[in-house]
Write a protein that holds these residues in place. Sequence first.
Motif, short mmCIF file in Angstrom:
data_model
loop_
_atom_site.label_atom_id
_atom_site.label_comp_id
_atom_site.label_asym_id
_atom_site.label_seq_id
_atom_site.Cartn_x
_atom_site.Cartn_y
_atom_site.Cartn_z
N ASN A 105 63.30 -10.82 -17.33
CA ASN A 105 62.72 -10.24 -16.11
C ASN A 105 63.16 -11.03 -14.88
O ASN A 105 63.43 -10.45 -13.82
N LYS A 106 63.25 -12.34 -15.02
CA LYS A 106 63.71 -13.18 -13.92
C LYS A 106 65.18 -12.89 -13.62
O LYS A 106 65.59 -12.82 -12.46
N PHE A 107 65.96 -12.72 -14.68
CA PHE A 107 67.38 -12.38 -14.54
C PHE A 107 67.53 -11.02 -13.86
O PHE A 107 68.33 -10.86 -12.93
N ALA A 108 66.73 -10.04 -14.29
CA ALA A 108 66.80 -8.69 -13.72
C ALA A 108 66.40 -8.69 -12.26
O ALA A 108 66.92 -7.89 -11.46
N LYS A 109 65.50 -9.59 -11.89
CA LYS A 109 65.06 -9.68 -10.51
C LYS A 109 66.22 -10.02 -9.57
O LYS A 109 66.29 -9.54 -8.44
N LYS A 110 67.16 -10.86 -10.08
CA LYS A 110 68.33 -11.23 -9.27
C LYS A 110 69.22 -10.02 -8.99
O LYS A 110 69.95 -10.00 -8.00
N LEU A 111 69.15 -9.03 -9.87
CA LEU A 111 70.01 -7.85 -9.75
C LEU A 111 69.31 -6.70 -9.05
O LEU A 111 69.92 -5.64 -8.83
N GLY A 113 67.93 -3.90 -6.86
CA GLY A 113 68.46 -3.19 -5.70
C GLY A 113 69.96 -3.02 -5.70
O GLY A 113 70.51 -2.31 -4.85
N LYS A 114 70.63 -3.66 -6.66
CA LYS A 114 72.09 -3.53 -6.73
C LYS A 114 72.57 -3.30 -8.16
O LYS A 114 73.72 -3.56 -8.49
N GLU A 115 71.66 -2.79 -8.99
CA GLU A 115 72.00 -2.58 -10.40
C GLU A 115 73.22 -1.68 -10.59
O GLU A 115 73.99 -1.86 -11.53
N ASP A 116 73.39 -0.71 -9.67
CA ASP A 116 74.53 0.21 -9.80
C ASP A 116 75.85 -0.43 -9.39
O ASP A 116 76.92 0.16 -9.60
N LYS A 117 75.79 -1.64 -8.82
CA LYS A 117 76.99 -2.35 -8.41
C LYS A 117 77.33 -3.52 -9.34
O LYS A 117 78.26 -4.27 -9.11
N VAL A 118 76.54 -3.67 -10.40
CA VAL A 118 76.73 -4.77 -11.34
C VAL A 118 77.38 -4.27 -12.62
O VAL A 118 76.93 -3.28 -13.22
N LYS A 119 78.43 -4.95 -13.03
CA LYS A 119 79.08 -4.66 -14.32
C LYS A 119 78.63 -5.74 -15.31
O LYS A 119 78.67 -6.93 -15.01
N PHE A 120 78.20 -5.31 -16.49
CA PHE A 120 77.74 -6.26 -17.51
C PHE A 120 78.89 -6.58 -18.46
O PHE A 120 79.49 -5.68 -19.04
N LEU A 121 79.18 -7.87 -18.59
CA LEU A 121 80.24 -8.34 -19.49
C LEU A 121 79.59 -8.97 -20.71
O LEU A 121 78.91 -10.00 -20.60
N VAL A 122 79.76 -8.37 -21.87
CA VAL A 122 79.14 -8.83 -23.11
C VAL A 122 80.19 -9.62 -23.91
O VAL A 122 81.23 -9.06 -24.27
N VAL A 123 79.91 -10.90 -24.17
CA VAL A 123 80.91 -11.77 -24.79
C VAL A 123 80.38 -12.35 -26.09
O VAL A 123 79.39 -13.08 -26.11
#
Length: 406
Positions: A105-111, A113-123
């Motif tokens: 939830n803390k991590f999501a808070k950083k994102l 309002g801009k979730e549609d501009k974030v690409k998730f890289l799964v490694v």
Amino acid sequence: MVQVKILADLKNDYQSEAQKAVADVKSRTQKPGQFLNWIGFLPKNQIENIDNIYNLAQEAKKDGSNELAILGIGGSRHTTEALINMIGMEDKVHFYSSVDPISFNKFAKKLEGKEDKVKFLVVSKSGGTLETTVAYQNAKELVKTKTPNRKFEEAFVAMTDKNPEKSNLRKLVENGEIKLSGFVHDDVGGRFSIFDDATIFTLAFVGVKKEDTIKMLEASLKAQNEFLNDDVNKNDALKLAVFNVNARQEGKIKHFVEYFGDEFSGTTLWEKQLKNESLKANISTDTNIGPGYLHYNAESDLDKNNKDSFFTFVSVKQQDKYANAVLKGVISAYSNQHPVSTIELDDLSLSSIARFIELKHFETLYTGNILRQLKNDITPSDVALNEVLQPNVEIYKKEVKKALAQ
């Protein structure tokens, strides 16, 4: 570009052991199962495939994404994080490694309002790492909830094994759940994988020029060739390894690597993983960011009863009188009481950073190798060196699996 100094009188130069260590490493490079493909093969391969990786990054940004959220743990995170922080691009890249809801939830808070501009890289090499799998599931829910009109398969990029039989994550790519992907190459090992696809992709994504990345990889190859020289006097990685071994033979079991500058905030985690997974309990490595750490560690470090510690100070050359005075004074105080070595980078260009990274790689490899020689612990040629393995990590993973099954 990177200067090494040993501020201690060494009782032994371990030249014979150093030569054997270099020969041992050379004899194993680019052989299956030795986990040394980061030497030679990886940087060469990345130069040859640089266009593909940069094209992948451009494809990932076509939907308007301009920030990256990396889901990974250990080497899947710390390698990229170290490099991104050193070049000052950390505002464009977010990292997540936890499993608990509060942390996510803390991590999501950083994102927000801009979730549609974030690409998730799964490694994940195996595609089944628990922490990364949980993070991916949470990220999927975040995408569905916050950006319901977004094409789900375009929100993620996967970096994993090329073989779907070895990677659950690769299966998701082949099934169409994730559209774009790159590779975690064989026989590299997480903590030595700083120049693998995940990091190169990240550099491309945040706007590092292709020609600069190529220069970095070329600098890596050049440094590797230098650090395969078996003359201690001409090889800075061997110098540091011999310094470490001398300290350990004198009963110093705690190695503190003190980084001066916030640009090293990711590097501290990477070096801690690199050293502790490679050297096990032979030498316990801790890292700090200075000068802040002085106000909670110096009292213990400089206590006259502290007999089991040795120190390495890492900094970037600069002209600021205050920074130089603090560093000079600290090194003087510590070297009067403890074995001390210093590493100074001329700058934070990608070429200097590449040399520094390889310095750390080879220092670690040679330290463990020489220490084993002194115990007559010689690794057979058909078995990977202890310094590149991490069997003890599996102990806690097995217990976690038991707990989940209950």
